[in-house]
Design a protein around this motif. Structure first.
Motif, PDB file in Angstrom:
ATOM      1  N   THR A  89     -19.311  -2.487  14.061  1.00  0.00           N
ATOM      2  CA  THR A  89     -19.804  -3.624  14.634  1.00  0.00           C
ATOM      3  C   THR A  89     -19.358  -5.141  13.609  1.00  0.00           C
ATOM      4  OG1 THR A  89     -21.885  -2.911  15.065  1.00  0.00           O
ATOM      5  CG2 THR A  89     -20.921  -2.609  16.987  1.00  0.00           C
ATOM      6  N   ILE A  90     -19.283  -4.810  12.317  1.00  0.00           N
ATOM      7  CA  ILE A  90     -19.729  -5.290  10.851  1.00  0.00           C
ATOM      8  C   ILE A  90     -18.016  -6.503  11.520  1.00  0.00           C
ATOM      9  CG2 ILE A  90     -18.627  -3.930   9.297  1.00  0.00           C
ATOM     10  CD1 ILE A  90     -21.740  -6.703   9.413  1.00  0.00           C
ATOM     11  N   TYR A  91     -17.007  -5.589  11.884  1.00  0.00           N
ATOM     12  CA  TYR A  91     -15.992  -6.007  11.650  1.00  0.00           C
ATOM     13  C   TYR A  91     -15.866  -7.464  12.506  1.00  0.00           C
ATOM     14  CZ  TYR A  91     -14.191  -1.463   9.978  1.00  0.00           C
ATOM     15  OH  TYR A  91     -13.737  -0.454   8.993  1.00  0.00           O
ATOM     16  N   LEU A  93     -18.521  -8.749  13.721  1.00  0.00           N
ATOM     17  CA  LEU A  93     -19.324 -10.245  13.287  1.00  0.00           C
ATOM     18  C   LEU A  93     -18.884 -10.495  11.674  1.00  0.00           C
ATOM     19  CD1 LEU A  93     -22.391 -10.956  13.614  1.00  0.00           C
ATOM     20  CD2 LEU A  93     -22.677  -8.557  12.550  1.00  0.00           C
TER      21      LEU A  93
END
Lengths: 262, 301
Positions: A89-91, A93
């Motif tokens: 999910t960091i991509y 964010l």
């Protein structure tokens, strides 16, 4: 909008998402359920305890809240950044136009808010339970819970730091080490003083200065026995927690800033 | 025309293991993506497309060279202020509903609060997820997640869309929906930069293309130019009386053949250049880069 206003809004957005994720996590409810059980069980202890039974009940209740707070801080804290990376999910964010330090602060504040709500709910429950059995607890209990939040502020910062570079398993071990050593910091100091070996004295003194002194945040005994705590002691504890947390989060930001998300 | 994306000698080397063995994933990438273009970034799996995109999107630091988005260095988060990004596989917060998910990214994209509601509703309608607005993403299928991801990329009304393999793994209906969305954005004047190894999609959507093989750029330009530069031969249809014939000419020998048939009394009916397909051009580049292993890699879809 000013840069500060913009940064605050973004940090708040990340924090509220983190908070929402935490409160929708079923594991959190299991831990809180355990705390409620512990609180209710403390009532039963009155019947089997020796000495001042009311104080035993009050002590066990406060101890339970602290224990559960520590577990949640470590359990959720160590996965705080790691989960974003592992679930990728960091991509979406980190590709937004916000600096990484804002993401990290948002995650941290989101977890902190979760802990504050959890400690708040359990303190309220404690007040009801003790109030029903022994009459309303004194102000010392709320001061002790405030100090517990300061302790969790620090522990969460360490968990956040470790989660920026280690897996939850390793980060849990590191945070637990800090937690345990931190609670025995004063003993470490006394132990070193008692030794006649200068090298050992120097080692324990260095360790004492490096690890956070979490013992000062334990005012449960004072709360149970109704002992007054000097205001200067509280002020020092607040300043220590704020300063130490800022330093640890600063280190976490440096590590997080340099990470590649493969 | 100014550049939406520009890179100079952009490179990325990974270091792995205890001894930090280097692995060159991207080398000397010089990209020039004009504003308003629809730009395809093609290459076989493992060619370095995703590495390049992650580096552009600030997810990885380049180890060589530099890059700019709308003139701002990719090292500065502000370079992504007008960018919508969809990563290769849709990984999103499973605890959020579709509406909450878009609300979150709208806030991060600094969309004014009064505009968020209508924009979220319109986007959910556009990606055909309006019925599922209150369903958690954890219950979405892959195609639905991809559409939610596209809505996420569009929520702040970006002028540049960066899509990493947006059609990978989608069924034909899903692919058509994504393709239509990209074409709509292109018509609206947005720059669309997207990677794919499905070359028919690239040919259908893009006006420009860059080809990357084994971490190195093997060519870029207009699709028509890239394909035209790979003309295999030219068919010249000629007629004399009732007879019609087709003569083949090498790309650089058309004039000679035409002169010869005219001398023989034939008239020219048509001249048609037979080019390689984009896929064949890419295959040739793969062959050139890895003469032995190209077939074994099994890299093309």
């Amino acid at each position: 909008m000013s840069a500060l206003g913009l940064a605050s809004r973004r940090i708040f957005a990340v924090a509220s998402n983190t908070f929402r994720e935490a409160i929708r996590d079923k594991v959190l409810y299991s831990i809180i359920f355990f705390a409620v059980l512990l609180l209710l069980a403390s009532l039963g202890m009155r019947e089997v305890a020796l000495g001042d039974r009311d104080k035993v009940v009050r002590g066990v209740g406060l101890g339970g809240i602290s224990l559960v707070g520590g577990i949640i801080a470590i359990f959720l804290g160590v996965g705080l950044v790691w989960k974003e990376i592992e679930r990728k999910t960091i991509y979406t964010l980190a590709s937004k136009p916000l600096p990484r330090w804002q993401i990290l602060l948002g995650k941290y504040f989101g977890l902190w808010a979760t802990l504050a709500v959890e400690v708040g709910i359990l303190t309220l429950l404690y007040t009801v339970v003790i109030g029903y059995q022994q009459g309303l607890p004194g102000a010392g209990v709320y001061l002790a819970m405030g100090m517990l939040m300061l302790e969790l502020t620090l522990v969460t910062a360490f968990a956040t730091l470790f989660s920026t570079f280690a897996s939850p398993m390793s980060a849990s071990a590191y945070t637990l080490c800090v937690y345990v050593i931190g609670h025995f910091a004063d003993d470490l100091y006394t132990f070193g003083k008692a030794s006649e070996n200068p090298a050992f004295q120097s080692l324990t003194l260095t360790l004492y200065r490096i690890v956070p002194n979490l013992g000062m945040y334990n005012l449960r005994s004072e709360a149970v026995h109704g002992i007054a705590v000097p205001g200067s002691e509280v002020m020092w504890a607040v300043a220590y927690a704020v300063g130490y947390t800022a330093a640890v989060l600063g280190a976490a930001m440096l590590v997080f800033e340099r990470r590649d998300f493969k | 025309m100014s550049a939406a994306i520009r890179t100079e000698k952009l490179g990325k080397t990974y270091f792995s293991g205890f001894f930090r063995f280097p692995y060159l994933a991207l080398a000397n990438l010089d990209l020039d993506v004009p504003e308003g273009s629809s730009f395809g970034f093609v290459g076989p799996n493992g060619a370095g497309k995703t590495t390049a995109i992650k580096t552009l999107m600030g997810l990885q630091r380049p180890t060589a060279g530099a890059g700019w988005i709308h003139g701002v260095s990719i090292l500065d988060p502000a370079s992504r202020a007008r960018v919508g990004f969809l990563p290769e596989r849709p990984y999103f917060y499973e605890h959020l509903t579709a509406r909450e998910f878009l609300e979150f990214y709208a806030r991060l994209g600094d969309v004014p609060s009064a505009e968020r509601g209508p924009r979220i509703a319109a986007l959910l309608e556009r990606v055909d997820l309006a019925r599922f607005r209150d369903v958690p993403l954890g219950k979405f299928s892959k195609g639905m997640l991809q559409r939610a991801g596209l809505a996420q990329a569009l929520i702040a009304d970006p002028s540049l869309l960066v899509l990493d393999e947006p059609m990978s793994g989608l069924d034909p209906i899903g692919r058509a929906l994504v393709r239509d969305l990209i074409l709509e954005e292109r018509r609206a004047g947005k720059t669309v930069f997207f990677s794919s190894h499905i070359l028919s999609d690239i040919e259908a959507i893009c006006d420009r293309v860059a080809m990357i093989v084994r971490g190195e750029l093997r060519g870029q330009g207009k699709v028509t130019e890239l394909v035209a530069s790979a003309v295999q031969h030219v068919d010249i249809v000629v007629r004399k009386g009732g007879a019609v014939e087709t003569r083949k000419a090498a790309p650089d020998g058309v004039d000679t053949v035409i002169d010869a048939v005219r001398r023989e009394g034939w008239s020219i009916v048509s001249v048609h250049a037979v080019s390689k397909s984009l896929e064949q051009v890419l295959l040739d580049e793969v062959e050139r880069a890895r003469p032995v292993d190209a077939k074994r890699m099994g890299v093309l879809a």
